[in-house]
Design a protein around this motif. Structure first.
Motif, PDB file in Angstrom:
ATOM      1  N   ILE A 102       0.849  -1.202   0.000  1.00  0.00           N
ATOM      2  CA  ILE A 102       0.000   0.000   0.000  1.00  0.00           C
ATOM      3  C   ILE A 102       0.880   1.246   0.000  1.00  0.00           C
ATOM      4  CG2 ILE A 102      -1.700   1.320   1.325  1.00  0.00           C
ATOM      5  CD1 ILE A 102      -2.800  -1.431   2.310  1.00  0.00           C
ATOM      6  N   ASP A 103       1.932   1.262   0.837  1.00  0.00           N
ATOM      7  CA  ASP A 103       2.852   2.402   0.883  1.00  0.00           C
ATOM      8  C   ASP A 103       3.514   2.619  -0.472  1.00  0.00           C
ATOM      9  OD1 ASP A 103       2.441   3.334   3.453  1.00  0.00           O
ATOM     10  OD2 ASP A 103       4.049   2.114   4.329  1.00  0.00           O
ATOM     11  N   GLU A 104       3.954   1.549  -1.133  1.00  0.00           N
ATOM     12  CA  GLU A 104       4.580   1.666  -2.455  1.00  0.00           C
ATOM     13  C   GLU A 104       3.603   2.256  -3.473  1.00  0.00           C
ATOM     14  OE1 GLU A 104       6.290  -2.059  -3.665  1.00  0.00           O
ATOM     15  OE2 GLU A 104       7.407  -2.243  -1.788  1.00  0.00           O
ATOM     16  N   ALA A 105       2.359   1.792  -3.447  1.00  0.00           N
ATOM     17  CA  ALA A 105       1.356   2.315  -4.363  1.00  0.00           C
ATOM     18  C   ALA A 105       1.080   3.787  -4.107  1.00  0.00           C
ATOM     19  CB  ALA A 105       0.063   1.510  -4.225  1.00  0.00           C
ATOM     20  N   ILE A 106       1.089   4.191  -2.859  1.00  0.00           N
ATOM     21  CA  ILE A 106       0.885   5.596  -2.504  1.00  0.00           C
ATOM     22  C   ILE A 106       2.028   6.435  -3.048  1.00  0.00           C
ATOM     23  CG2 ILE A 106       0.839   7.250  -0.580  1.00  0.00           C
ATOM     24  CD1 ILE A 106      -0.746   5.077   0.985  1.00  0.00           C
ATOM     25  N   ASN A 109       1.719   6.960  -6.816  1.00  0.00           N
ATOM     26  CA  ASN A 109       0.541   7.683  -7.307  1.00  0.00           C
ATOM     27  C   ASN A 109       0.292   9.028  -6.660  1.00  0.00           C
ATOM     28  OD1 ASN A 109      -0.512   5.698  -9.250  1.00  0.00           O
ATOM     29  ND2 ASN A 109      -0.604   4.395  -7.431  1.00  0.00           N
ATOM     30  N   VAL A 110       0.988   9.338  -5.617  1.00  0.00           N
ATOM     31  CA  VAL A 110       0.705  10.620  -4.936  1.00  0.00           C
ATOM     32  C   VAL A 110       1.861  11.570  -5.102  1.00  0.00           C
ATOM     33  CG1 VAL A 110       0.222  11.715  -2.713  1.00  0.00           C
ATOM     34  CG2 VAL A 110      -0.814   9.544  -3.269  1.00  0.00           C
TER      35      VAL A 110
END
Length: 110
Positions: A102-106, A109-110
């Motif tokens: 989840i942290d990697e995806a954030i 994308n952010v």
């Protein structure tokens, strides 16, 4: 000899049907005592997430949960609201195992 009218037959058969409980007034609910609610609040372990949102470890019906919920103010007391989620220990473990993803995806994308 005259046949019984359909109205009489219908009315007599309707009286044989189940009309529901004899006592239509439900039994009075026992008021919750302050000690019970205080004890439950004292047993809960919580962490503030800001803006009246908390993560709590709580026991309900013999099972432990992580409850992430928004609270609202009632005369100086914070009460739990409808907005939130209560995770079982299994769901909590799954969420924890996916935190890095989840942290990697954030970060991407952010």
């Amino acid at each position: 000899m005259p046949k019984p009218s359909k109205k009489k037959a219908a009315s007599s058969s309707s009286s044989d049907s189940d009309s529901g409980p004899e006592d239509r007034n439900p039994p009075a609910k026992k008021p919750k005592t302050e000690n019970t609610s205080k004890k439950q609040q004292d047993d809960d372990i919580s962490w503030s997430l800001g803006k009246r949102r908390f993560a709590k470890l709580c026991e309900f019906k013999g099972n432990w949960y992580v409850d992430i919920r928004e609270f609202y103010d009632v005369g100086g007391d914070l009460k739990p609201g409808k907005k939130g989620i209560m995770l079982t220990m299994e769901q909590w473990q799954k969420l924890k195992s996916q935190i890095d993803s989840i942290d990697e995806a954030i970060k991407r994308n952010v």
